[in-house]
Design an enzyme around this catalytic site. Structure first.
Site, mmCIF file in Angstrom:
data_model
loop_
_atom_site.group_PDB
_atom_site.id
_atom_site.type_symbol
_atom_site.label_atom_id
_atom_site.label_comp_id
_atom_site.label_asym_id
_atom_site.label_seq_id
_atom_site.Cartn_x
_atom_site.Cartn_y
_atom_site.Cartn_z
ATOM 1 N N HIS A 82 1.048 -1.332 -0.009
ATOM 2 C CA HIS A 82 0.140 -0.049 0.015
ATOM 3 C C HIS A 82 0.896 1.233 0.006
ATOM 4 C CE1 HIS A 82 -3.065 2.952 1.130
ATOM 5 N NE2 HIS A 82 -3.953 1.876 0.949
ATOM 6 N N TRP A 171 9.318 8.326 11.524
ATOM 7 C CA TRP A 171 8.231 8.434 11.507
ATOM 8 C C TRP A 171 7.745 8.775 9.933
ATOM 9 C CZ3 TRP A 171 4.323 8.188 15.001
ATOM 10 C CH2 TRP A 171 2.879 8.770 14.489
ATOM 11 N N GLY A 172 8.465 9.725 9.145
ATOM 12 C CA GLY A 172 7.843 9.953 7.932
ATOM 13 C C GLY A 172 7.034 11.278 8.091
#
Length: 566
Positions: A82, A171-172
């Site tokens: 995804h 985290w991004g």
């Protein structure tokens, strides 16, 4: 009415059960939050959580889930089918009950700001909360995914709405916003990932680019492969199922797959689904296949079967439909959910509500139910086989009216309780008096609106009842007589409820419009052809006996003797 917001955070972990459970606990242990569903996908390496609560509670629940994820998820190690850009990839807020979209935007803003300040991570606003049109689309914000963030964050046009413009490897970045219900709908194919993606490109609204748009409006799509299931999926996000429904996406995918000689082997809904989305699909298949299904349960079974929703795992509507899971409106049990004995006791208690309005609604609901029963006792029997087509047309209006009229039992009681509550407001200052008067008038308008709606609903049934009386199974003669009297009593009650509440309404325009909404009986006791019982004037009440007269026109009515004075 209680205020309810749905929050559907998507976390980038779908395999480590300890992490999945820890995030779920963080939500479930938040006061005021009800965790409804946890849907983990191993191949996508992603888990979708669904919970509801008051606006302020769901914001805190989302923050608690993010705090847990911050300790447990390392995005630098994440791999999955995804698209994603953060440990908490996306966190939308959706209005469910008593809440506007603007209030959900405020939820997203409050959540995003606090998340960024507390964890020091970049946060983007999308959907209805987006501050620029270029950020309304989640795929646009997520373009390039996690791997592109180090460079993307350096660009001025991609500065986050909250938090630093610096890359946080563990985290991004997170997107949060407000939107309508989104349906994550995957169609299973025995094919390659590339073939599934080809179909997705042909169907999704974006298509293959500006010069090659897809066929389905308000649909996003991608193709991927599920190793654990050994099949491919056309994965679709339906951004507005009332524009493009589940059945449309499924049938169009089947058409595309047939052109490629690929087998479709069912489908999958991720997370929860609104009841209407499934009933819309049921209506499509009922019409397409000329099926006669009245019961909600039967229609849901049909949809599960036609879409193959149980192909990968059991699909239990009681666990997957949001209306079946959300807390009821208010802490008290609804009148219609009480045993009959308890309802009658409540009516007879020293309390103004439930009163005549609720009893009228209950009477109407039972009248419509009896008419539906009489039709069903005629339908499907060999001796009445020639009437099957007619019964298929006559029964559904009564069946639908039962649900509408049943809901009015509680609606009438709530309306009057709102008026009574307004009478207890303070009136010490001019401002207090103005607020009290406004609340009183709103309560009166609602107390008029409910019985008016009841009268209109019953009025729409008279022409159908007239026709049903001419051909119904004679064994149900007395049932139909009671049905007519019950509906007549309901309109009688509705008329007087309108009358008693309308006299205190000060809004002249509302007072003028309300009687106009009530159908007239016409100039004769029998009413106009196909016309309903009237409630526009007190003299109209004595004409409500006309439906009973119609029953005596049934061919062979006296086959078993006189009508015994009815």
């Amino acid at each position: 009415m209680s205020r309810l917001v749905e929050c559907v955070p998507n976390f980038s972990e779908g395999n480590n059960q300890e992490v999945i459970d820890a995030i779920a606990r963080a939500v479930a242990q938040t006061p005021g939050c009800t965790l409804l569903d946890v849907d983990a996908g191993p191949s996508t390496n992603r888990t979708v959580y669904t919970f509801v609560g008051r606006p302020e509670d769901v914001v805190e629940g989302a923050l608690n889930a993010a705090r847990a994820a911050h300790q447990l998820i390392d995005m630098s190690r994440h791999r999955g089918e995804h698209p994603r850009m953060g440990a908490l990839d996306v966190c939308p807020f959706i209005p469910v009950r008593g809440v506007t979209m603007d209030e959900c935007v405020l939820c997203a803003q409050a959540f995003g700001q606090q998340l960024a300040e507390e964890l020091g991570v970049p946060v983007y606003l999308y959907g209805e909360a987006a501050r620029t049109t270029s950020r309304q689309s989640l795929p646009a914000i997520r373009a390039g995914e996690y791997e592109a963030l180090p460079e993307k964050l350096k660009q001025a046009e991609w500065a986050p709405d909250f938090g630093p413009s610096s890359f946080v490897p563990s985290w991004g970045a997170t997107a949060t916003g407000a939107r309508k219900f989104l349906l994550a709908f995957n169609i299973n194919l025995l094919s390659t990932k590339e073939q599934a993606h080809r179909i997705a490109l042909n169907l999704r609204e974006q298509g293959r680019g500006k010069d090659q748009p897809g066929r389905l409006s308000k649909v996003q799509g991608i193709g991927w492969y599920l190793d654990e299931k050994n099949l491919a999926q056309v994965s679709m996000n339906l951004l507005d199922f009332e524009v493009t429904g589940l059945h449309t996406v499924f049938e169009e995918t089947c058409r595309e797959a047939q052109e490629l000689s690929l087998p479709v082997v069912g489908s999958q809904l991720v997370g929860l689904v609104p009841l209407k989305a499934l009933l819309d699909a049921a209506a499509f298949y009922c019409e397409q296949e000329n099926l006669f299904l009245l019961e909600e349960e039967h229609r849901l079974r049909l949809v599960v079967n036609r879409l193959g929703l149980d192909s990968l795992s059991p699909f239990n509507p009681k666990e997957r439909i949001i209306e079946y899971l959300v807390p009821q409106d208010g802490p008290e049990q609804r009148l219609v959910d009480q045993p009959l004995r308890a309802f009658i006791r409540a009516v007879g208690a020293r309390s103004a509500a439930p009163g005549g309005g609720s009893v009228a609604a209950a009477s109407a609901a039972m009248g419509a139910a009896l008419a539906s029963m009489a039709g069903l006792m005629t339908y499907g029997r060999r001796q009445f086989e020639h009437l099957d087509v007619t019964m298929r047309r006559l029964i559904p209006p009564f069946h639908a009216a039962v649900a509408e009229l049943t809901a009015m039992v509680d609606a009438d009681a709530r309306a009057f309780e709102a008026y009574l509550k307004a009478t207890k407001l303070p009136k010490n200052t001019p401002e207090d008096k103005d607020r009290r008067e406004a609340a009183l008038q709103e309560g009166l308008r609602q107390a008029v609106a409910v019985p008016l709606a009841l009268a209109e609903t019953v009025a729409s049934l008279w022409p159908v009842l007239r026709e049903l009386a001419l051909c119904v199974n004679l064994a149900c003669r007395s049932d139909l007589q009671v049905a007519a009297k019950a509906l007549e009593t309901a309109v009688f009650g509705a008329y007087f409820n309108v009358l008693i509440n309308l006299k205190d309404v000060t809004d002249d325009a509302f007072k003028d419009q309300s009687p106009a909404r009530c159908p007239d009986t016409g100039s004769t006791g029998a009413g106009p052809a196909g016309g309903p019982a009237g409630v526009t004037a007190e003299r109209g009440i004595d004409r409500l006996h006309s439906p009973l007269q119609l029953l005596r026109t049934h061919p062979g009515w006296d086959m078993r003797g006189k009508d015994r004075g009815l």
